[in-house]
Write an enzyme that holds these catalytic residues in place. Structure first.
Site, PDB file in Angstrom:
ATOM      1  N   LYS A  57      -1.384  -7.373  -9.291  1.00 14.57           N
ATOM      2  CA  LYS A  57      -2.335  -7.445  -8.163  1.00 14.57           C
ATOM      3  C   LYS A  57      -1.941  -6.317  -7.203  1.00 14.57           C
ATOM      4  O   LYS A  57      -1.067  -6.464  -6.371  1.00 14.57           O
ATOM      5  CB  LYS A  57      -2.214  -8.809  -7.482  1.00 14.57           C
ATOM      6  CG  LYS A  57      -3.451  -9.294  -6.767  1.00 14.57           C
ATOM      7  CD  LYS A  57      -3.921  -8.428  -5.625  1.00 14.57           C
ATOM      8  CE  LYS A  57      -3.075  -8.478  -4.387  1.00 14.57           C
ATOM      9  NZ  LYS A  57      -3.424  -7.416  -3.396  1.00 14.57           N
ATOM     10  N   SER A  78       5.387  -7.018   3.118  1.00  8.52           N
ATOM     11  CA  SER A  78       5.947  -7.388   4.423  1.00  8.52           C
ATOM     12  C   SER A  78       6.756  -8.689   4.333  1.00  8.52           C
ATOM     13  O   SER A  78       6.563  -9.497   3.415  1.00  8.52           O
ATOM     14  CB  SER A  78       4.818  -7.549   5.431  1.00  8.52           C
ATOM     15  OG  SER A  78       3.980  -8.608   5.025  1.00  8.52           O
ATOM     16  N   GLU A 111      -4.963  -3.873  -2.035  1.00  7.38           N
ATOM     17  CA  GLU A 111      -6.412  -3.658  -1.946  1.00  7.38           C
ATOM     18  C   GLU A 111      -6.738  -2.423  -1.114  1.00  7.38           C
ATOM     19  O   GLU A 111      -7.883  -1.970  -1.085  1.00  7.38           O
ATOM     20  CB  GLU A 111      -7.102  -4.911  -1.380  1.00  7.38           C
ATOM     21  CG  GLU A 111      -6.814  -5.218   0.086  1.00  7.38           C
ATOM     22  CD  GLU A 111      -5.480  -5.945   0.313  1.00  7.38           C
ATOM     23  OE1 GLU A 111      -4.537  -5.769  -0.481  1.00  7.38           O
ATOM     24  OE2 GLU A 111      -5.396  -6.676   1.322  1.00  7.38           O
ATOM     25  N   PHE A 131       0.807  -1.224   0.000  1.00 15.45           N
ATOM     26  CA  PHE A 131       0.000   0.000   0.000  1.00 15.45           C
ATOM     27  C   PHE A 131       0.841   1.276   0.000  1.00 15.45           C
ATOM     28  O   PHE A 131       0.332   2.342  -0.316  1.00 15.45           O
ATOM     29  CB  PHE A 131      -0.934   0.019   1.230  1.00 15.45           C
ATOM     30  CG  PHE A 131      -0.241   0.429   2.504  1.00 15.45           C
ATOM     31  CD1 PHE A 131      -0.064   1.783   2.809  1.00 15.45           C
ATOM     32  CD2 PHE A 131       0.285  -0.511   3.381  1.00 15.45           C
ATOM     33  CE1 PHE A 131       0.604   2.171   3.966  1.00 15.45           C
ATOM     34  CE2 PHE A 131       0.950  -0.128   4.527  1.00 15.45           C
ATOM     35  CZ  PHE A 131       1.109   1.217   4.827  1.00 15.45           C
ATOM     36  N   CYS A 166       9.504   1.742   3.244  1.00 18.20           N
ATOM     37  CA  CYS A 166      10.358   0.603   3.597  1.00 18.20           C
ATOM     38  C   CYS A 166      11.782   1.066   3.830  1.00 18.20           C
ATOM     39  O   CYS A 166      12.584   0.361   4.419  1.00 18.20           O
ATOM     40  CB  CYS A 166      10.338  -0.442   2.496  1.00 18.20           C
ATOM     41  SG  CYS A 166      11.113   0.129   1.004  1.00 18.20           S
ATOM     42  N   GLU A 183       8.973  -4.101  12.911  1.00 15.40           N
ATOM     43  CA  GLU A 183       8.889  -2.952  12.005  1.00 15.40           C
ATOM     44  C   GLU A 183       7.620  -2.196  12.402  1.00 15.40           C
ATOM     45  O   GLU A 183       6.510  -2.724  12.270  1.00 15.40           O
ATOM     46  CB  GLU A 183       8.783  -3.442  10.559  1.00 15.40           C
ATOM     47  CG  GLU A 183       8.759  -2.313   9.556  1.00 15.40           C
ATOM     48  CD  GLU A 183       8.614  -2.794   8.111  1.00 15.40           C
ATOM     49  OE1 GLU A 183       8.025  -3.861   7.890  1.00 15.40           O
ATOM     50  OE2 GLU A 183       9.095  -2.087   7.209  1.00 15.40           O
TER      51      GLU A 183
END
Ligand code: NAD
Length: 506
Positions: free
Chosen positions: A183, A236, A186, A159, A291, A391
């Protein structure tokens, strides 16, 4: 997630892209796309059915037959056009991104821009997908390599960079002659879909780029599908490890860029003002949801005295909706993310770290329902504390202490993650020791977020990455192609036949 027909609602639906057409899903599973600053439902995203995923892969497989033989110049020119369309639509793309993801408008433009750079690089494919040739490897024999596309490839994205990371993937896969099934996350698929519309407008033929939506089910279907040859994943560590294992078992090529705990070392000889600015920007920018965010700073020796000034700087950052002028820190992506960050802050206090700045519950007038967490700083952070071991993915900076550079390097190398790191110093010798001895993929020297530009590749290591080749740059050309090695001899009429040779020589 809700289970209903989207057609009963006036809220717009996010489409699937299958065989060149944007279509409504027939699924009964939908999820709301929510503005994290207001909780307004912007759209509903479908969780595609197995049949829809199969149709997307089938469209890619069919299109591959002609796309793989499309001339390099034709492929390259589509991406030349595409980069122009992205530039022309930059404002709209950034606004869409901020609405669904929350980051500030200038940072949203940065998100699109870092992806745009990969599109520009893709337009130079003529110089990138080159084989090798050795002349006369035996008498009259040449050996050369062809870098041929694999077939249908897939991308699964997180995301936090809904423009940049899809653009890390499908432009390089497609320009090297593959077809693609994307993909997107979402949680914020809308800007990704707008980028796909522009890609089609730029000339990407039907079936070459397809998009399906969903979560675990769609990802597992992609991992298992026999006609998908390679998967690029960013997200992740937990999900990436699952994707790597499942898709590798199904015989696919897989690259997974995963979670992080990025450390910066601050030596006392560093330029104080520049360093504190860099630390605050890299820790709290994008609400810490990068990240490559600096989430731990290791203060060496006298640099430990800089904590009050760092706290003062963090306090000046403005927490507000990403649409508001002058905002430094927008909301985190969801109510669940806010709860998780706040509960980790609570655990940090309980586990004995010193809360130097508490960003919980900031007052944001006009956006009272937003998922805001302000800049938060802990000192005295040690391994074994949840705020260090996990994290956090929020605007929380952990401060640890070291007596010297060697101790600081050992501290970082003992952490399992190896995504990014940075050193702040004016000493070339210290910087060189750091670059030599640190076991992390991306290293900054007075650069807090050293994400490589696309002529290089993203190079996380250890627990932050699975698979040997990184996204974009030279490495991804190898990832998305199969090297075929051809050894060729041509006879002319004057060549004398030598008889049967049963040895291994040429
Ligand atoms: P995530 O792992 O939750 O989601 C990534 C993708 O996996 C999404 O498309 C999601 O739909 C799918 N997914 C989620 N749960 C799944 C499951 N149980 N099974 C199969 N698929 C599943 O990651 P996120 O929260 O969207 O993104 C944040 C994470 O991504 C952070 O850990 C961050 O460090 C990482 N990240 C890494 C990089 C990098 O280059 N190393 C870049 C950006 C983000």
């Amino acid at each position: 997630m809700s289970s209903s027909s989207a057609k009963t609602s006036s809220i717009p639906t996010v489409k699937l892209l299958i065989d060149g057409k944007f279509v409504d899903s027939t699924t009964t599973e939908w999820r709301d796309v929510v503005n994290p600053a207001t909780q307004e439902v912007l759209a509903r995203v479908p969780f595609a059915t197995q049949d829809e995923i199969n149709a997307a892969v089938a469209a890619g497989k069919k299109a591959f037959k002609t796309w793989r033989k499309t001339p390099i110049g034709t492929r390259a020119r589509i991406f030349l056009k595409y980069q122009q369309l992205i530039r022309e639509n930059m404002g709209e793309l950034a606004a869409l991104l901020t609405a669904e993801q929350g980051k500030t408008l200038p940072d949203a433009e940065g998100d699109v821009f870092r992806g745009l750079e990969v599109v520009e690089h893709a337009a130079g494919i003529g110089n990138l997908q080159l084989g090798e040739l050795a002349n006369n490897v035996a008498t009259g024999v040449d050996t050369y390599t062809l870098l041929q596309p694999l077939g249908v490839c897939a991308g699964i994205t997180p995301f936090n960079f809904p423009a940049m990371i899809p653009l890390w993937m499908f432009p390089m896969a497609i320009v090297t002659g593959n077809t693609f099934v994307l993909k997107p996350s979402e949680q914020d698929p809308m800007v990704t879909m707008r980028l796909c519309e522009l890609a089609l407008e730029a000339g990407i033929p039907a079936g070459v780029l397809n998009v399906v939506h969903g979560g675990e089910g769609a990802v597992n279907a992609i991992c298992d599908h026999a006609d998908i040859k390679a998967i690029s994943f960013v997200g992740s560590t937990k999900v990436g490890t699952h994707v790597y294992n499942r898709a590798s078992l199904a015989g696919k090529r897989v690259q997974c860029m995963m979670g992080a705990k990025n450390h910066a070392i601050v030596l006392p000889d560093a330029n104080k003002e520049q360093t504190l600015n860099a630390l605050a920007g890299a820790s709290f920018g994008a609400a810490g949801q990068r990240c490559m965010a600096v989430s731990t700073a290791v203060l060496v020796g006298d640099a430990q005295k800089w904590i009050p000034e760092l706290v003062a700087k963090a306090k000046t950052l403005k927490v507000n909706a990403g649409t508001e002028k002058g905002t430094d820190v927008g909301p985190v992506i969801s109510c669940a993310a806010k709860d998780r960050v706040e509960s980790l802050i609570e655990r940090g206090v309980k586990e004995g770290a010193k809360l130097e700045l508490d960003g919980r519950n900031p007052q944001v007038s006009g956006f009272e329902k937003g998922n805001f967490v302000g800049p938060t700083i802990f000192s005295g952070v040690k391994p074994g504390m949840s705020i260090y071991d996990q994290e956090i993915f929020g605007p929380v900076l952990c401060l640890a202490a070291a007596n010297d550079l060697t101790e600081a390097i050992e501290f970082i190398n003992a952490n399992p993650n190896g995504n990014g790191t940075a050193i702040f110093t004016q000493s070339g010798a210290a910087a060189r020791q750091f670059q030599e001895d640190i076991d992390v993929g991306q290293v900054g020297i007075n650069v807090p977020i050293p994400v490589p530009v696309p002529m290089f590749s993203f190079t996380g290591s250890r627990a932050s990455k699975l698979g040997d080749l990184g996204p974009y740059g030279k490495q991804v050309v190898l990832f998305y192609t199969q090297t075929k090695t051809v050894t060729a001899r041509w006879f002319d009429d004057s060549t004398t036949a030598q008889g049967v040779n049963t040895t291994i020589s040429l």
